[in-house]
Scaffold this motif. Structure first.
Motif, short mmCIF file in Angstrom:
data_model
loop_
_atom_site.label_atom_id
_atom_site.label_comp_id
_atom_site.label_asym_id
_atom_site.label_seq_id
_atom_site.Cartn_x
_atom_site.Cartn_y
_atom_site.Cartn_z
N ARG A 85 8.09 -4.81 -0.79
CA ARG A 85 7.01 -4.95 0.18
C ARG A 85 7.40 -5.93 1.29
O ARG A 85 7.19 -5.67 2.49
CB ARG A 85 5.74 -5.44 -0.52
CG ARG A 85 4.57 -5.69 0.42
CD ARG A 85 3.32 -6.09 -0.36
NE ARG A 85 2.22 -6.38 0.56
CZ ARG A 85 1.47 -5.46 1.15
NH1 ARG A 85 1.70 -4.19 0.92
NH2 ARG A 85 0.49 -5.79 1.96
N GLU A 92 9.10 -3.30 9.30
CA GLU A 92 8.03 -2.73 10.11
C GLU A 92 7.78 -3.59 11.35
O GLU A 92 7.57 -3.05 12.46
CB GLU A 92 6.76 -2.62 9.27
CG GLU A 92 5.60 -1.93 9.94
CD GLU A 92 5.80 -0.44 10.11
OE1 GLU A 92 5.05 0.16 10.88
OE2 GLU A 92 6.70 0.12 9.44
N TYR A 151 12.78 2.94 2.54
CA TYR A 151 11.73 3.76 1.93
C TYR A 151 12.32 4.77 0.95
O TYR A 151 11.81 4.95 -0.17
CB TYR A 151 10.94 4.47 3.03
CG TYR A 151 9.79 5.32 2.50
CD1 TYR A 151 8.60 4.72 2.10
CD2 TYR A 151 9.90 6.70 2.42
CE1 TYR A 151 7.54 5.50 1.62
CE2 TYR A 151 8.85 7.47 1.94
CZ TYR A 151 7.67 6.87 1.56
OH TYR A 151 6.63 7.63 1.08
N LYS A 160 6.78 8.06 -5.31
CA LYS A 160 5.97 7.95 -4.10
C LYS A 160 4.74 7.07 -4.27
O LYS A 160 4.41 6.27 -3.39
CB LYS A 160 5.54 9.34 -3.63
CG LYS A 160 4.88 9.34 -2.26
CD LYS A 160 4.58 10.74 -1.79
CE LYS A 160 4.10 10.76 -0.34
NZ LYS A 160 3.14 9.72 0.02
N ASP A 164 4.27 3.79 -2.02
CA ASP A 164 3.18 3.72 -1.04
C ASP A 164 2.28 2.52 -1.29
O ASP A 164 1.76 1.91 -0.35
CB ASP A 164 2.37 5.01 -1.06
CG ASP A 164 3.13 6.18 -0.47
OD1 ASP A 164 4.18 5.95 0.18
OD2 ASP A 164 2.70 7.34 -0.66
N TRP A 165 2.08 2.19 -2.57
CA TRP A 165 1.30 0.98 -2.89
C TRP A 165 1.99 -0.26 -2.32
O TRP A 165 1.34 -1.14 -1.76
CB TRP A 165 1.14 0.82 -4.39
CG TRP A 165 0.16 1.76 -5.01
CD1 TRP A 165 -0.50 2.79 -4.40
CD2 TRP A 165 -0.30 1.74 -6.37
NE1 TRP A 165 -1.32 3.43 -5.30
CE2 TRP A 165 -1.23 2.80 -6.52
CE3 TRP A 165 -0.02 0.95 -7.47
CZ2 TRP A 165 -1.86 3.08 -7.71
CZ3 TRP A 165 -0.65 1.22 -8.68
CH2 TRP A 165 -1.57 2.28 -8.79
N SER A 168 1.84 -0.49 1.57
CA SER A 168 0.52 -0.34 2.19
C SER A 168 0.16 -1.59 3.00
O SER A 168 0.33 -2.72 2.55
CB SER A 168 -0.54 -0.09 1.12
OG SER A 168 -1.83 -0.11 1.69
N GLN A 169 -0.36 -1.37 4.21
CA GLN A 169 -0.80 -2.48 5.04
C GLN A 169 -2.31 -2.65 5.00
O GLN A 169 -2.86 -3.51 5.68
CB GLN A 169 -0.33 -2.26 6.49
CG GLN A 169 1.18 -2.22 6.61
CD GLN A 169 1.65 -2.21 8.05
OE1 GLN A 169 1.02 -2.81 8.92
NE2 GLN A 169 2.75 -1.54 8.31
N GLN A 170 -2.98 -1.80 4.23
CA GLN A 170 -4.42 -1.90 4.05
C GLN A 170 -4.68 -2.75 2.81
O GLN A 170 -3.97 -3.72 2.55
CB GLN A 170 -5.01 -0.48 3.90
CG GLN A 170 -4.68 0.44 5.06
CD GLN A 170 -5.25 -0.05 6.38
OE1 GLN A 170 -6.34 -0.62 6.43
NE2 GLN A 170 -4.51 0.17 7.47
N ASN A 171 -5.69 -2.40 2.01
CA ASN A 171 -5.93 -3.11 0.75
C ASN A 171 -4.75 -2.87 -0.17
O ASN A 171 -4.41 -1.72 -0.49
CB ASN A 171 -7.23 -2.60 0.12
CG ASN A 171 -8.44 -2.94 0.97
OD1 ASN A 171 -8.45 -3.95 1.66
ND2 ASN A 171 -9.45 -2.08 0.93
N ASN A 172 -4.12 -3.93 -0.60
CA ASN A 172 -2.90 -3.81 -1.39
C ASN A 172 -3.23 -3.56 -2.85
O ASN A 172 -3.76 -4.44 -3.54
CB ASN A 172 -2.07 -5.09 -1.26
CG ASN A 172 -0.72 -4.96 -1.95
OD1 ASN A 172 -0.34 -3.87 -2.38
ND2 ASN A 172 -0.01 -6.05 -2.05
#
Length: 337
Positions: A85, A92, A151, A160, A164-165, A168-172
């Motif tokens: 991450r 990113e 990736y 995958k 993706d978890w 993730s840039q949203q709720n981790n």
């Protein structure tokens, strides 16, 4: 001293109860046939003796038993996912910076081209701007390649879902694992075994105790097999109150597409005599029959069988061992006579 005295009194009462069981005479026995067609003598115990000895029964109910198989696994650390991450988010940021520079250079080259067409700037100035634009474009391509490589490498290791978890840039979703509320499991199936279709939960326990096992939820298949078992591997999540990273575990996997209908015998109802599993069924107010349980499977609630016993049978859950002792005593006296 108190424990010894209490135990002695309990032993005396047990022996007294056994001795008080009436030993039926041969002509007083009721002979019936069991489900397998064999003749079976009923053991006659009057109701008062049943009460004194604490005999208890329970009516069996229909039960559906689904076969399951055992697998092994371990709780694994999420440290590599956290490192992934961190590296990916850094890539990113670098990508976003390179993209912004490229976009600025692209807008600049458009302005320079417009000014050149109006003879406001020289061709050399336009060529210099084109060189800067090409440099920023190459830099953006390199950063995009690095991010894609990172990736793809994660996909080969984690699959995958977990990849993706991690990025993730949203709720981790990794926060629950980081706090210890959840723990990540990797379960490896035996060789040539597959996770049955439709299975999204299994049960696991670190001590191999089926009775204390807890549920684990399927995350995804692991991209790589376990080299020690050569079987398929899967990632699961479960509550982290008992399992910690590094612990080994046993898993039980049920096949929802298969099943047998029978009954569940309570654990206290099954007794053993000369390596033979037995249970007693109450067939009348004062009649009991011994049943030989030849085929059964262990479940968290008892023992499943689809032979000998049937729904509605009153199986003895307390006092079965005393019934066996009384029956053996009667057989011994018949032999002496």
């Amino acid at each position: 001293m108190f424990f010894s005295a209490a135990f002695s009194q309990l032993l005396f009462f047990y022996c007294l109860t056994i001795a008080s069981f009436p030993v039926p005479a041969a002509d007083a026995d009721a002979t019936t046939q069991t489900a397998d067609g064999k003749a079976q003598k009923s053991l006659l115990i009057d109701e008062k003796t049943q009460q004194l000895s604490g005999l208890a029964t329970v009516a069996l109910v229909p039960a559906l038993f689904r076969p399951e198989f055992t697998a092994y696994g371990k709780a694994i650390s999420i440290q590599p996912l956290l490192a992934l991450r961190q590296h990916y988010l850094a890539a990113e940021l670098e990508h976003n910076s390179a993209q912004a520079k490229y976009k600025f250079a692209e807008n600049s080259i458009k302005r320079q081209q417009s000014l050149f067409n109006q003879d406001i700037v020289s061709k050399r100035s336009l060529e210099g701007q084109l060189a800067l634009w090409q440099t920023d474009k190459n830099q953006l391509g390199n950063v995009q390649l690095q991010r894609l490589t990172l990736y793809n490498e994660a996909l080969l290791t984690w699959g995958k879902a977990l990849t993706d978890w991690a990025i993730s840039q949203q709720n981790n979703p990794l926060d629950d694992f980081l706090s210890g509320r959840q723990v990540l499991l990797q379960v490896s199936l035996p060789t040539n075994s597959h996770l049955p279709e439709g299975v999204d939960h299994i049960t696991v326990d670190r001590a191999g105790n089926r009775n204390t096992a807890q549920q684990a939820k399927l995350i995804s298949a692991a991209p790589q097999i376990d080299t020690t078992t050569a079987g398929e591997s899967y990632f699961f999540s479960t509550q982290g109150n008992q399992l910690k990273p590094g612990m080994r575990l046993v898993a039980w996997i049920t096949d929802p597409s298969a099943g047998d209908v029978g009954v569940i015998i309570p654990k206290s109802a099954l007794i053993w005599h000369f390596d033979q599993a037995l249970a007693y069924v109450k067939t009348g107010h004062e009649q009991f029959e011994r049943r030989h349980i030849e085929q059964f499977s262990t479940t968290p609630d008892g023992y499943f069988t689809r032979t000998v016993l049937k729904p509605g049978d009153l199986v003895v859950t307390q006092g079965a061992q005393m019934l066996l002792s009384a029956e053996l005593q009667g057989i011994s006296q018949e032999a002496d006579d």
